[in-house]
Design an enzyme around this catalytic site. Structure first.
Site, short mmCIF file in Angstrom:
data_model
loop_
_atom_site.label_atom_id
_atom_site.label_comp_id
_atom_site.label_asym_id
_atom_site.label_seq_id
_atom_site.Cartn_x
_atom_site.Cartn_y
_atom_site.Cartn_z
N LEU A 1 0.85 -1.20 0.00
CA LEU A 1 0.00 0.00 0.00
C LEU A 1 0.89 1.25 0.00
CD1 LEU A 1 -2.57 -1.28 2.65
CD2 LEU A 1 -3.02 -0.96 0.20
N ASN B 1 -1.05 -6.07 9.83
CA ASN B 1 -0.56 -7.08 8.90
C ASN B 1 -0.05 -8.30 9.66
OD1 ASN B 1 0.30 -8.21 6.39
ND2 ASN B 1 2.41 -7.54 6.81
N HIS C 1 2.79 -11.23 9.30
CA HIS C 1 3.98 -11.55 8.53
C HIS C 1 4.60 -12.84 9.06
CE1 HIS C 1 7.29 -10.78 5.83
NE2 HIS C 1 8.11 -11.13 6.80
C1 GAR Z 1 0.48 -16.16 5.48
O1 GAR Z 1 1.47 -17.04 5.91
C2 GAR Z 1 0.92 -14.72 5.73
O2 GAR Z 1 1.68 -14.57 6.88
C3 GAR Z 1 1.75 -14.46 4.50
O3 GAR Z 1 1.04 -15.08 3.45
C4 GAR Z 1 0.32 -16.20 3.96
C5 GAR Z 1 -1.12 -16.08 3.54
O4 GAR Z 1 -1.86 -17.21 3.87
N1 GAR Z 1 1.91 -13.07 4.29
C6 GAR Z 1 3.00 -12.53 3.76
O5 GAR Z 1 3.93 -13.19 3.37
C7 GAR Z 1 2.96 -11.02 3.65
N2 GAR Z 1 4.24 -10.52 3.35
P1 GAR Z 1 -3.43 -17.19 3.81
O6 GAR Z 1 -3.84 -16.60 2.46
O7 GAR Z 1 -3.83 -18.65 3.91
O8 GAR Z 1 -3.93 -16.38 4.96
#
Ligand code: GAR
Length: 194
Positions: free
Chosen positions: A98, A112, A114
């Site tokens: 964003l 968020n 992470h």
């Molecule tokens: C999760 O592990 C989240 O922490 C990560 O993507 C995955 C989404 O899983 N986010 C990132 O890497 C952000 N930089 P989901 O769609 O099953 O919730």
């Protein structure tokens, strides 16, 4: 007799790009009587995001903005959020960054999740990087979003052990389970006094 004092739940939008397991989990959490949030919108930059099925399943509005013209899309999103009095955005596997302007203009909080122990391993491929660096632990973090990637104030973190033969996929799965516990915890911590 104890009188239960009602409160207005915080109108929340969840932004996703993929599977949406955190999204589903937050929706379920929002339905608990004492949860401080109610989910009013699922937004995705990816029309094919699997997690969009939860909009139909739970009868929640969904919106798709492809972010090809990010400025224009963000303006429209801001308008929409304001019109619908959304005051919390939960990023849940949302893979767009964003803009500073969006973060400044949104009159609410943006959180968020992470999949690392920030400030370690900001950005992508966190699990592979943690394994390659021979870390003993990784984990997940819920943090405020500010204008620098994965750098906002940390709300809560959970450590997860990295086992000897872990592949990024195996580790990701173990951490994801903890994300599902941690995100509601962060929300409760933030809004517990409502
Ligand atoms: C999760 O592990 C989240 O922490 C990560 O993507 C995955 C989404 O899983 N986010 C990132 O890497 C952000 N930089 P989901 O769609 O099953 O919730």
């Amino acid at each position: 007799m104890t009188k239960l004092i009602g409160f207005n739940k915080i109108k929340t939008a969840i932004f996703i790009s993929g599977t949406g397991s955190n999204c589903r989990n937050l929706i379920k959490f929002s339905k608990l009587k004492n949860s401080p949030i109610s989910v009013h919108l699922i937004l995705s930059n990816n029309p094919k995001a699997k997690g969009l099925v939860f909009a139909n399943k739970f009868k929640i509005k969904k919106k798709i903005f492809k972010f090809k013209k990010q400025r224009k899309d963000e303006k429209e999103i801001l308008k929409y959020l304001e019109k619908n009095q959304i005051s919390l955005i939960c990023l849940a596997g949302f893979m767009k960054i964003l803009s500073k302007n969006f973060i400044k203009e949104f009159k609410g909080k943006i959180l968020n999740v992470h999949p690392s122990l920030l400030p370690k391993y900001k950005g992508l491929n966190t699990h592979m990087r943690a394994i390659n660096s021979k870390e003993k632990f990784s984990g997940c973090t819920i943090h405020f979003v500010n204008s620098n990637l994965d750098s906002g104030k940390i709300i809560v973190q959970k450590k997860v052990k990295i086992n000897k033969n872990d592949t990024p996929k195996v580790l990701a799965k173990r951490i994801l389970k903890q994300e599902h516990i941690l995100y509601p915890k962060a929300i409760i911590k933030l809004f517990a006094n409502l």
